[in-house]
Write a protein that holds these residues in place. Structure first.
Motif, PDB file in Angstrom:
ATOM      1  N   HIS A 107       1.239  -1.158  -6.469  1.00 24.39           N
ATOM      2  CA  HIS A 107       0.348  -1.566  -5.391  1.00 24.39           C
ATOM      3  C   HIS A 107      -0.604  -2.648  -5.868  1.00 24.39           C
ATOM      4  N   SER A 126      -5.450   1.222   8.459  1.00 27.51           N
ATOM      5  CA  SER A 126      -4.592   1.830   7.438  1.00 27.51           C
ATOM      6  C   SER A 126      -3.133   1.635   7.809  1.00 27.51           C
ATOM      7  N   LEU A 149      -4.318  -8.232   0.496  1.00 26.09           N
ATOM      8  CA  LEU A 149      -4.137  -7.536  -0.777  1.00 26.09           C
ATOM      9  C   LEU A 149      -4.785  -8.304  -1.924  1.00 26.09           C
ATOM     10  N   GLU A 194       0.837  -1.202   0.000  1.00 24.12           N
ATOM     11  CA  GLU A 194       0.000   0.000   0.000  1.00 24.12           C
ATOM     12  C   GLU A 194       0.872   1.253   0.000  1.00 24.12           C
TER      13      GLU A 194
END
Length: 333
Positions: A212, A273, A253, A41
């Motif tokens: 990403h 986050s 992910l 990320e």
């Protein structure tokens, strides 16, 4: 010996509020012609890793430890003059935004000729001929015309092809591509990625692809590093990581990819986050977001909270996760 060997790389930024570590003990290798993906990320440390490979970290950032060996020579210890012979010549970089890379007041031909003459003793006519050949290699239509045009006269996809052509000008051994398709639509992204892969295979160029998107990595690379909060938390053959991800973050992910959900339903997401580098959690940095941080009694695992996980080998992959370590130990007993 690997073409590029990064060992225990430690990058820090000296800020007023204190020193922060952007990269922690990052290690990997790249062989000639190999395609390596670095995934994570925003804030994981991917772009810092890319810039550090060419020692482009500007103050207050600095390399605090480790080595970056290119053909056995440590780039982290080179002087600016010595690095000039490597940057753009032996190792090229493709940046995220072509409009930030290209000079708006110089034509495409002037910029390409300037790049060539900075590293080779050749005439302007010879440099222009090489530039024209490289534009043809990246399938630029009407390349003779494009040489005399300015960046603003070209589309986003065309500008990105120009950047790739400039990266290939001096026949580098390695290309570092930092999210090269960020500002492009999906169709153009696919074209650029296909072009990059074709060029690397044809010219035996090593590629370090920063992204990403695990979907892009699955199509482009042979090996993958997954980064989180400045650390590598999983690495191994791309196909093995995609088909059987071990670390909970890598699994998250993959589950977040649009194709992993049914049409019309909400996309999967990893709760929380990425932590700030100035306030990285103790132990495993991912533990505040990890669904496996609790033991069988429902209590938080002390090792996840207090101990930085060491790498363990699972198949052909290396994984830094306490849960995976315990599972492997259980299977072995």
């Amino acid at each position: 010996m690997a073409l590029l060997e990064v060992s225990n790389l430690d990058v820090r930024f000296a800020l007023r509020q204190g020193e922060v570590r952007a990269l922690r003990d990052v290690s990997f290798t790249l062989d000639r012609g190999e395609r390596l993906g670095i995934v994570g990320e925003s804030g994981a440390g991917k772009s810092v890793a890319a810039f550090t490979l060419l020692n482009l970290i500007a103050k207050p950032g600095y390399i605090a430890g480790g080595s970056i060996r290119f053909e056995g020579i440590d780039l982290a210890r080179m002087s600016s003059r010595e690095l000039r012979r490597v940057r753009g010549n032996r190792i090229s970089m493709i940046f995220q935004d072509p409009m930030m890379t290209l000079n708006p007041v110089l034509s495409i031909g002037e910029q390409m000729v300037e790049s060539l003459k900075a590293h080779r003793r050749i005439s302007t006519q010879e440099a222009r001929a090489i530039a024209l050949h490289k534009l043809k290699q990246v399938y630029i239509p009407s390349p003779e015309t494009r040489l005399d045009q300015y960046p603003h006269e070209l589309s986003g996809g065309m500008r990105q092809r120009i950047i790739i052509a400039i990266a290939l000008l001096l026949d580098p051994d390695i290309i570092v591509a930092d999210e090269p398709t960020t500002a492009l639509d999906v169709t153009i992204q696919a074209e650029i990625m296909t072009l990059l892969r074709e060029l690397c295979e044809k010219h035996n160029v090593g590629l370090v692809l920063i992204t990403h998107d695990l979907g892009v990595v699955s199509q482009m690379t042979q090996r993958t590093l997954v980064m989180y909060a400045g650390r590598v938390i999983e690495q191994g053959p791309t196909r093995e990581i995609i088909n059987d991800a071990q670390h909970p973050y890598t699994q998250g992910l993959l589950n977040a990819l649009p194709q992993m959900t049914t049409p019309g339903s909400r996309l999967n997401q990893i709760p929380g986050s990425m932590p700030s580098l100035s306030n990285t959690p103790s132990g495993c940095a991912f533990h505040p977001r990890c669904q496996y941080r609790y033991d069988a009694t429902g209590q938080p695992r002390r090792d996840c909270l207090d101990q930085v996980p060491e790498f363990v080998t699972s198949g052909n992959c290396q994984v830094a996760c306490h849960m995976v370590r315990d599972m492997l130990a259980k299977e072995a007993s």
